[in-house]
Every structure is written in C-alpha cells, then in structure tokens.
Enzyme design. Structure first.
Site, short mmCIF file in Angstrom:
data_model
loop_
_atom_site.label_atom_id
_atom_site.label_comp_id
_atom_site.label_asym_id
_atom_site.label_seq_id
_atom_site.Cartn_x
_atom_site.Cartn_y
_atom_site.Cartn_z
N GLU A 15 38.31 36.65 45.17
CA GLU A 15 38.11 35.39 46.02
C GLU A 15 36.74 35.07 46.44
OE1 GLU A 15 40.84 37.30 46.60
OE2 GLU A 15 42.42 35.94 46.02
N HIS A 45 42.12 44.55 48.29
CA HIS A 45 42.87 44.16 47.29
C HIS A 45 44.52 44.95 47.16
CE1 HIS A 45 44.96 42.54 43.50
NE2 HIS A 45 44.42 41.63 43.65
#
Length: 362
Positions: free
Chosen positions: A304, A246
């Site tokens: 995700e 991320h």
C-alpha cells in the site's frame, strides 16, 4: 479453532502462492519479478485464465478482445453513468458492474475484467464536470485507462507504471476479497455475483481501502514537519501506521519493492521526484520507529505504501485508489471463481456456538 482462519487451508489453487517467510509471490509458476514490468496486464490475464475457458485465444487476440470488452462495457453503461456519478466512487463502480449481464463465457469474463478500467475514469471525469471518453479498443489496457482519465495519451513511462501496478496486484493468494469471491462461486451463483462479492470485501480499510490513508499520512507528516515525532505520537495513541505490516509477510512485501522501482523511474526533478524523496525518508523513519516501538513484531513496508505514490503520480485521487486496485485484482477474482466452479465444492465451514443454552425439559 483458528481465529480469522489463520493457517487453515480452504482451497487448492494453481493461481498464486504467497511465501510470507521468504517474501516471495508466485503467479502460475512465475515469480512476481519475472512478470511485473515485463509482461503486459493483458498477457497476465491470459496466464490467469488459461485452462478455465476452452476458447481462450493467444496473447495478441486476447489483448484485442479485452480492448473490445472495454468498448462494449462503455456502450452498455454509458446511459447509466450520470446516475451513478453522484455516488461514492467505489460504490458507483460496483453498481455499474452489477448492471452487466451475467454468464460463464470468456466474453462475460472479459467484460468483468474490463469494467473497472472503463468505469473509474468515466466516473471521475463526470465528477469533475467533464465528459466521459470512450475507450480505444486497440490501445494497451493501462494506456487506455489513463487516456480515458486524462483526455490525452499518457507518456510511455506513466503507462508502463500503471501496467506494472495492475500486474503486481492481479492475484495474491486467498486474501479476503478472493476468499469472498470463491465462497460465492462455490454456490454456482455465476461470475458477476462472485466478482461483486470480491468488490465488497476489497472496499474495507484493512484490505483494498488501505492505500488512500497513506497519502493522508504523508500529507500530515509534511505539515507537521517532524516524521519521527508524528509517528511516535500516532503509535502512542494506538493508531495504525498505514503502509507497514502485513497479515502474511514477515519480511518486506515483494510488491513494495516492485512498485518502489516503478516510482523511481517516474521520479527525477519536479513534484514527483520531491514526493518520492520525501516518501523514502518517511519510510525509513517509520521502519526505525516501529522497530523500537514494537520490537516483538516484524512490521515491514507493504504494497500500500508505494501503491499510493504510483496512483498519485498517475493522476488518480485517493478516493479512487481502491477502484484501481480492483482494476488489477479483478482478473484474479475471475480466475479463482472459475477454478472454484470447476474443481471445488460448496464452501460450508462449521461454527462453534458460544451463546446461551436453553433449559432442557426432563
């Protein structure tokens, strides 16, 4: 100059704070863990909009007005649905939202928040050759979204899973789509153009388009039969491992833990249970492989990875995952647009010219 605006503070906000080093997400003074699975999406919508509309009602009335907004969106856009359905599903949703009237009232805001939850099931049903189902304005937001998709009331566990997901993704600092929303809002263009800007940014595979490829990855690993070898080959060919890493978090994404717990509640026997067990094995293998292949980087599980499993279990196809992401994030976009309009100024950064210089005439 900060490449990609890293570390540049472009806005002050009361809406959310992303602590990348501590792995914490705060939404208007509440930790994500205090909200997800405990507050309904409608209640969190009210939390985000608080202070930006003078006529904001209490929780129960706000939920009722959001239900009414779903019905209004369906009635307004029903004549256009068959024209939109052949388009790519995300583009069709965005085009439908562009047809809504623009304005700055609470009613305008609630229409925008309701629209993805109404349009996505209707478009999916039309693409399957089925008739769209009108909203039930008295139902919970997530329950109604699933009912419109499936044609029958979902189980409480499934409805709670989707509701928790919508809360989990409702806002997340100054991400790409939220920044795009605030840039357009800073021009005083209005709520609808601002939300459309957020929708445009969310489509990209490095932002809201990321969950779909997680399903492709899991299916490819299942077909291959050896997760570690498949993952090492992908890394060797310079491919990104979807669902890991991320831009902000340097530890595990707290949203991944929330959604992992949600999927576990849906698990057990059957396809969902087997899918979760397989995904957990892939997750641990990926973390081990990434730790060895990229020791200089902290590549932890992100939102995700488990988003893909929640939305798959809910019955949404991968091509509609970004639509459902938008159905949660739209509340944050609306709140950021209002905050920018009321407290900010025109966003106008400078650029540094690095092109050729014309000859100067003496």
């Amino acid at each position: 100059m900060a490449n990609g605006l890293d570390e540049v503070v472009a806005a002050e906000t009361v809406l959310s704070d992303v602590d990348g080093l501590g792995g914490r997400l705060t939404i208007r003074g509440h930790s994500l863990g205090d909200l997800a699975g405990r507050w309904s999406y409608a209640r969190v919508v009210r939390l985000l909009l608080d202070g930006f509309f003078d006529d904001l009602p209490g929780d129960a009335e706000l939920a009722a007005r959001l239900g009414g907004a779903r019905t209004e969106v369906f009635d307004r856009l029903a004549p256009s649905l068959r024209l939109l359905a052949p388009l790519e599903i995300y583009s069709a949703m965005r085009a439908g939202i562009a047809l809504l009237p623009d304005g700055e009232t609470l009613a305008d805001a609630l229409r925008l928040i309701a629209a993805p939850a109404v349009l996505t099931p209707a478009l999916l049903r039309l693409r399957r050759g089925e008739q769209p189902i009108a909203p039930d304005g008295k139902a919970d937001h997530a329950t109604d979204m699933l009912r419109m998709l499936r044609g029958s009331a979902p189980s409480p566990a499934l409805a709670n899973a989707l509701d928790t997901y919508l809360v989990t993704v409702c806002d997340h600092g100054l991400n790409a789509s939220t920044f795009a929303t605030r840039v357009v809002a800073s021009t005083q263009a209005g709520l609808t153009p601002s939300v459309l800007a957020g929708l445009g940014a969310l489509k990209g595979p490095l932002h809201g388009g990321a969950p779909g490829p997680v399903i492709e990855m899991l299916d490819a690993i299942a077909a291959h039969g050896d997760a570690a070898t498949w993952l090492r080959d992908e890394i060797a060919h310079g491919e990104r491992i979807m669902g890991f890493g991320h831009r902000i978090y340097r530890v595990r994404d707290p949203r991944a833990d929330v959604l992992k717990a949600v999927v576990r509640k849906l698990g057990g026997e059957g396809d969902t249970g087997r899918r979760l067990a397989f995904a957990e094995t892939v997750e641990q293998t990926a973390l081990d492989v990434l730790r060895v292949a990229k020791p200089q980087r902290s590549l932890q599980t992100n939102v995700e990875f488990y988003t893909a499993l929640v939305l798959e279990a809910a019955g949404f196809p991968p091509e509609a995952f970004s639509n459902v992401f938008a159905a949660g994030r739209v509340a944050g976009w609306v709140a950021h647009a209002r905050e920018q309009q009321t407290t900010g100024r025109l966003i106008r950064p400078q650029s540094r010219y690095i092109g050729p210089v014309p000859d100067l005439v003496a």
